[in-house]
Design an enzyme around this catalytic site. Sequence first.
Site, PDB file in Angstrom:
ATOM      1  CD  GLU A 152      -2.534  -0.777   2.786  1.00 43.04           C
ATOM      2  OE1 GLU A 152      -3.444   0.051   2.837  1.00 43.04           O
ATOM      3  OE2 GLU A 152      -2.134  -1.387   3.772  1.00 43.04           O
ATOM      4  CB  CYS A 174      -2.170   6.827   2.119  1.00 40.97           C
ATOM      5  SG  CYS A 174      -3.524   5.838   2.745  1.00 40.97           S
TER       6      CYS A 174
HETATM    7  P1  NAD Z   1       8.549   4.788   4.373  1.00 40.18           P
HETATM    8  O1  NAD Z   1       8.455   4.046   3.106  1.00 40.18           O
HETATM    9  O2  NAD Z   1       9.660   5.752   4.550  1.00 40.18           O
HETATM   10  O3  NAD Z   1       8.688   3.789   5.605  1.00 40.18           O
HETATM   11  C1  NAD Z   1       7.703   2.810   5.897  1.00 40.18           C
HETATM   12  C2  NAD Z   1       8.346   1.673   6.671  1.00 40.18           C
HETATM   13  O4  NAD Z   1       9.277   0.996   5.837  1.00 40.18           O
HETATM   14  C3  NAD Z   1       9.119   2.106   7.900  1.00 40.18           C
HETATM   15  O5  NAD Z   1       8.884   1.157   8.924  1.00 40.18           O
HETATM   16  C4  NAD Z   1      10.561   2.064   7.429  1.00 40.18           C
HETATM   17  O6  NAD Z   1      11.496   1.862   8.459  1.00 40.18           O
HETATM   18  C5  NAD Z   1      10.528   0.868   6.489  1.00 40.18           C
HETATM   19  N1  NAD Z   1      11.544   0.862   5.436  1.00 40.18           N
HETATM   20  C6  NAD Z   1      12.121   1.925   4.817  1.00 40.18           C
HETATM   21  N2  NAD Z   1      12.987   1.499   3.878  1.00 40.18           N
HETATM   22  C7  NAD Z   1      12.954   0.134   3.884  1.00 40.18           C
HETATM   23  C8  NAD Z   1      13.630  -0.886   3.142  1.00 40.18           C
HETATM   24  N3  NAD Z   1      14.501  -0.591   2.165  1.00 40.18           N
HETATM   25  N4  NAD Z   1      13.356  -2.163   3.428  1.00 40.18           N
HETATM   26  C9  NAD Z   1      12.456  -2.492   4.380  1.00 40.18           C
HETATM   27  N5  NAD Z   1      11.806  -1.575   5.131  1.00 40.18           N
HETATM   28  C10 NAD Z   1      12.037  -0.273   4.876  1.00 40.18           C
HETATM   29  O7  NAD Z   1       7.132   5.485   4.564  1.00 40.18           O
HETATM   30  P2  NAD Z   1       6.684   6.493   5.713  1.00 40.18           P
HETATM   31  O8  NAD Z   1       7.396   7.790   5.486  1.00 40.18           O
HETATM   32  O9  NAD Z   1       6.798   5.814   7.036  1.00 40.18           O
HETATM   33  O10 NAD Z   1       5.116   6.680   5.419  1.00 40.18           O
HETATM   34  C11 NAD Z   1       4.595   7.666   4.579  1.00 40.18           C
HETATM   35  C12 NAD Z   1       4.235   7.063   3.229  1.00 40.18           C
HETATM   36  O11 NAD Z   1       3.317   5.992   3.421  1.00 40.18           O
HETATM   37  C13 NAD Z   1       3.532   8.029   2.301  1.00 40.18           C
HETATM   38  O12 NAD Z   1       4.058   7.893   1.013  1.00 40.18           O
HETATM   39  C14 NAD Z   1       2.077   7.551   2.314  1.00 40.18           C
HETATM   40  O13 NAD Z   1       1.350   7.871   1.167  1.00 40.18           O
HETATM   41  C15 NAD Z   1       2.254   6.083   2.475  1.00 40.18           C
HETATM   42  N6  NAD Z   1       1.047   5.456   3.024  1.00 40.18           N
HETATM   43  C16 NAD Z   1       0.257   4.709   2.185  1.00 40.18           C
HETATM   44  C17 NAD Z   1      -0.930   4.136   2.668  1.00 40.18           C
HETATM   45  C18 NAD Z   1      -1.845   3.325   1.762  1.00 40.18           C
HETATM   46  O14 NAD Z   1      -2.783   2.727   2.263  1.00 40.18           O
HETATM   47  N7  NAD Z   1      -1.618   3.286   0.471  1.00 40.18           N
HETATM   48  C19 NAD Z   1      -1.278   4.297   4.009  1.00 40.18           C
HETATM   49  C20 NAD Z   1      -0.450   5.059   4.830  1.00 40.18           C
HETATM   50  C21 NAD Z   1       0.714   5.625   4.320  1.00 40.18           C
END
Ligand code: NAD
Length: 494
Positions: A257, A291
């Site tokens: 997501e 999101c």
């Molecule tokens: P992010 O991608 O920076 O991090 C999300 C998670 O992934 C964190 O726990 C982080 O530590 C981990 N992570 C980061 N790099 C990784 C890697 N290479 N391998 C494994 N894990 C890794 O996102 P964020 O800044 O925490 O959240 C904001 C984003 O989430 C926005 O883009 C938002 O649109 C999206 N979002 C989408 C939905 C949806 O339902 N589509 C819902 C909520 C948030």
Amino acid sequence: MTKELKNFIAGEWRASGHTFEKRSPFDGTLVAMVHEANEDMVNDAIIAGHDISIGSQSKLWGALSLKERLAIIHNFADKLLARVDDLVEADVADTGRSYWQARTFDGARAVRLFKAYADTALTMEDRSSQFGGELGFKGMWHTSRRPKGVIACICPWNVPLLMAAMKVAPALVMGNAAILKPSEETPSSASVLAEVVKESNIPDGAFALLHGFGHGSAGGFLTAHPKVDAITFTGESSTGSAIMKSAANGLREVSLELGGKNAAIVFEDATMDHVAEGMRRSSFFNCGQICFCTERAYVHRSRFEEYVDRMSDVANSIVIGDKGYDGFNIGPLISREHRQKVKGLLDTVCEDGGEFVAGGSIPEFGDERDNGAFIQPSIALGLSEDARFVKNEVFGPVIHVAPFDDEEEVIALVNDTEYGLATSIWTENNSRAHRVAPRIRVGHAWINSWQIRDLLSPLTGAGASGIGEQGGRLSLEFSSLPQTVTTRIFGEGQ
Ligand code: NAD
């Protein structure tokens, strides 16, 4: 004394040799020191999870009858509900949001998902049929859903507990081991969740909590591990892409997501009171860090000025930075780093020829909140469709407003993005709403509303907004493998 948050692995709390600071975005104060899980700890959590879900232990979590497992989940959810004040407190500490928001949007609503998933699992009946014929054999098959094994649940920071529950609940209900990696920005409510798992009858190893970052840290180690059978991830599209590459090794399944650049359409017959109330939430709720939030508004030219005046009043009257305020209000962005990104995109508005009719800056309070990560709710006008502010996901309390003249034109404008998460359509013409909605390439379209959502309804995104479907039965299906067992029937007759 400073709080320390440890990892929870195979039923034990484990410190690591390395901690990082979690600071409040409300005022910059230290919330906790967090133990970053190292590669050995990640490995231990995965091996324990594999053993208890589909491994060689005599009393496997994944081999319990659904009834036995669901009784344990219900009991766990009751214990978690009893800790709802601690969950809310943890959320407020990590995110700086108000108690009103933490209580209404996350908190008990997230906890209830464990029970909702347990109830939904009861509707996932096995299927069976008799067959015979073509090759001269007769037989009977039945298909039941078996656990996949270890499911990595990797969460963002924007609604921490709800996101965790949406992933951990279906994984556990279907008999898997759920390994939760919360965002480094929001480790606290996941730690309360792990405390309650320890007090519950969920067996050691069936749930693990790993703190840390992405690449080169807990998230990266987890997604690269060959004994992780599936990965459910919510976060940025670029992270989703990196995780998908990692999951390709060993052909592990992913559910992603991801981000959005969601647009609203305000037609000439929209009821402006409904628009103003709905778009206050859709653009500014959670400081724009949902999101589904609307960052682009296309408004029929005949209502454009009225909309801009109305939404400017809305933006300028929002209560900011009052944790005790009992009504619509916004807190800070999640961190100073995130504010830098948001402010950087706000700064492109004037560079690219646009203007602000509300916000655009960092608010000044004259107190400890100036050490936080606040930003003004902002409305911009006058940018071209290829401007940086219009193209990129900001993930802050912002909208760019542009006029349109006809239906075909606005459908093209809304679809002109790599993302495909959500839209909202504001019109009193029901036929038009239902004519337009299917033509917008998104997973979720709201009509005269935004984010009124049954959490068990399907959630998906097109394009850079995601892969796979989640919500209710779809999450239970993702968390399990349909196994067909076929028996030959010998002899004549039926
Ligand atoms: P992010 O991608 O920076 O991090 C999300 C998670 O992934 C964190 O726990 C982080 O530590 C981990 N992570 C980061 N790099 C990784 C890697 N290479 N391998 C494994 N894990 C890794 O996102 P964020 O800044 O925490 O959240 C904001 C984003 O989430 C926005 O883009 C938002 O649109 C999206 N979002 C989408 C939905 C949806 O339902 N589509 C819902 C909520 C948030």
